[in-house]
Scaffold this active site. Sequence first.
Site, PDB file in Angstrom:
ATOM      1  CG  ASP A 282      -1.771  -1.225   1.436  1.00 27.57           C
ATOM      2  OD1 ASP A 282      -2.314  -1.813   0.303  1.00 27.57           O
ATOM      3  OD2 ASP A 282      -1.982  -1.691   2.488  1.00 27.57           O
TER       4      ASP A 282
ATOM      5  CE  LYS B 261       3.245  -2.233  -4.412  1.00 26.52           C
ATOM      6  NZ  LYS B 261       3.005  -1.956  -3.167  1.00 26.52           N
TER       7      LYS B 261
ATOM      8  N   GLY C 242      -4.150  -4.187  -4.558  1.00 24.74           N
ATOM      9  CA  GLY C 242      -5.176  -2.972  -5.080  1.00 24.74           C
ATOM     10  C   GLY C 242      -4.284  -1.770  -5.353  1.00 24.74           C
ATOM     11  CG  HIS C 243      -0.932  -1.902  -7.741  1.00 30.91           C
ATOM     12  ND1 HIS C 243      -0.244  -2.572  -8.555  1.00 30.91           N
ATOM     13  CD2 HIS C 243      -0.897  -2.267  -6.545  1.00 30.91           C
ATOM     14  CE1 HIS C 243       0.466  -3.238  -7.674  1.00 30.91           C
ATOM     15  NE2 HIS C 243       0.150  -3.104  -6.624  1.00 30.91           N
TER      16      HIS C 243
ATOM     17  CD  GLN D 254       0.860  -8.559  -2.886  1.00 34.40           C
ATOM     18  OE1 GLN D 254       1.548  -9.094  -3.594  1.00 34.40           O
ATOM     19  NE2 GLN D 254      -0.177  -8.345  -3.270  1.00 34.40           N
TER      20      GLN D 254
HETATM   21  P1  IMP Z   1      -2.624 -12.762   1.262  1.00 33.35           P
HETATM   22  O1  IMP Z   1      -1.483 -12.605   0.440  1.00 33.35           O
HETATM   23  O2  IMP Z   1      -4.000 -12.375   0.944  1.00 33.35           O
HETATM   24  O3  IMP Z   1      -2.613 -14.281   1.728  1.00 33.35           O
HETATM   25  O4  IMP Z   1      -2.504 -12.098   2.586  1.00 33.35           O
HETATM   26  C1  IMP Z   1      -1.290 -12.014   3.398  1.00 33.35           C
HETATM   27  C2  IMP Z   1      -0.827 -10.808   4.191  1.00 33.35           C
HETATM   28  O5  IMP Z   1      -0.555  -9.886   3.214  1.00 33.35           O
HETATM   29  C3  IMP Z   1      -2.142 -10.157   4.972  1.00 33.35           C
HETATM   30  O6  IMP Z   1      -1.566  -9.445   6.072  1.00 33.35           O
HETATM   31  C4  IMP Z   1      -2.516  -9.133   3.937  1.00 33.35           C
HETATM   32  O7  IMP Z   1      -2.846  -8.086   4.667  1.00 33.35           O
HETATM   33  C5  IMP Z   1      -1.325  -8.780   3.279  1.00 33.35           C
HETATM   34  N1  IMP Z   1      -1.347  -8.230   1.904  1.00 33.35           N
HETATM   35  C6  IMP Z   1      -1.479  -9.036   0.829  1.00 33.35           C
HETATM   36  N2  IMP Z   1      -1.606  -8.280  -0.157  1.00 33.35           N
HETATM   37  C7  IMP Z   1      -1.539  -6.876   0.320  1.00 33.35           C
HETATM   38  C8  IMP Z   1      -1.499  -5.770  -0.466  1.00 33.35           C
HETATM   39  O8  IMP Z   1      -1.617  -5.665  -1.717  1.00 33.35           O
HETATM   40  N3  IMP Z   1      -1.211  -4.641   0.438  1.00 33.35           N
HETATM   41  C9  IMP Z   1      -1.274  -4.710   1.655  1.00 33.35           C
HETATM   42  N4  IMP Z   1      -1.107  -5.889   2.174  1.00 33.35           N
HETATM   43  C10 IMP Z   1      -1.448  -7.061   1.528  1.00 33.35           C
END
Ligand code: IMP
Length: 423
Positions: free
Chosen positions: A13, A16, A40-41, A224
């Site tokens: 977040d 990017k 979520g970009h 991420q």
């Molecule tokens: P997952 O990848 O959806 O399984 O999430 C694993 C961890 O990464 C969790 O703490 C999510 O909140 C975090 N996470 C996954 N994708 C994002 C992102 O795009 N932005 C921020 N946190 C993320």
Amino acid sequence: MAVDLLLGLQWGDEGKGKIVDVLTSNYNIIARFQGGPNAGHTLVFNGMKHVLHTIPSGIFHEDAVNLVGNGVVIDPVIFKNELDKLATQDVDYRKSLVISRKAHLILPTHRLLDAASEASKGKAKIGSTLKGIGPTYMDKTGRNGIRVGDLELDNWKEKYRALANKHESMVEFYNVDLEYNLEELETEFFKAVDVLKSLKFIDSEEYLHQALRDQKSILAEGAQGSLLDIDFGTYPFVTSSNTTAAGACTGLGIAPNSIGDVFGIFKAYTTRVGSGPFPTELFDEDGETMGRVGNEFGATTGRSRRCGWLDLVALRYACQVNGVTQLMMMKADVLSGFKSLKVCTAYNYKGNIIHHLPYNVEPENVTPIYTDFEGWKEDLTEMNNESILPNALNTYIDFLEKELQIPIKIVSVGPDRKQTIFR
Ligand code: IMP
């Protein structure tokens, strides 16, 4: 030509999407290399906000090719929703979007497995976005996954059925309350797969190698953040892919010596969504203000993000792991109005002062040590030139550059494309 990389240096977040959008006009190809619809970009221009989950952030620029790399995991249902939205905005994605045959598919049962796994963990849950990311990468490394290229084979549905059946028995094994109607989910899934199949599938590594030979410029877009990297993040509270620079090599098939600049994106403070340690997290009014002013709600899940001061120990670590050559500081405008600011420059780790990110960063092991800075009152959101930035902000920036030994080339002062100051 080299491939430039753009990565998040914190827990995701960082902004990017905005920077890819700002930089796209310098590149012929924008390539996503890992992650999936957990991302979520957000892009803002011409008074409109756009959120992309799997599609690269160059899609709104007519001349750029947008490539979904082999390291990405695709949920056809979410992908189709993204395409539908683009169509309403008159984006001609058929011309500019290509997908690696080696990218893996997120099946409806992967999402069920994600939900069952999280539910079974109780308080120890990761805080996953529940998009099926973990189970899909597990099937990839377990050599069971279904790839985009499989959709071109006659028997892919047999492979699908066998895997989905296996997943269903795994869901039962978790023995948690989970209501679902697989038939409905599958109807939606197969419809979306048909849409996906109408797009252009390519052997993406060959495509990129040829593009490099043709002197095309390529920007690899990460998702991420580095502290969510499966190897280098705050494990197990991480995502399931390599979000760091090495992930661009494996997620696109580009060689390390083809990499040029590495753009590291960070917020002027820190946020985290989901569970896991966060040494500089604030539980007071300052944290609440950052969340409110910074509109810190997840672009994918809507969950409120945890907020805290900038952590230079973690940031330095991320710069090292990624080989960052240029920094871009986002959301400086959110810090306007704070009387004073803090930056964490070291940790007290079990009684010792350390300057590196240790194996255990849980609160019982780590207490942040801060340097204080004067705040600034000025609203930055209309500022468009480095020369008019408040002195206190320049002091903050100079300090970070000196500590990290990397230039901060962009200061972002708002979500819009236009609210970008180049240094
Ligand atoms: P997952 O990848 O959806 O399984 O999430 C694993 C961890 O990464 C969790 O703490 C999510 O909140 C975090 N996470 C996954 N994708 C994002 C992102 O795009 N932005 C921020 N946190 C993320």
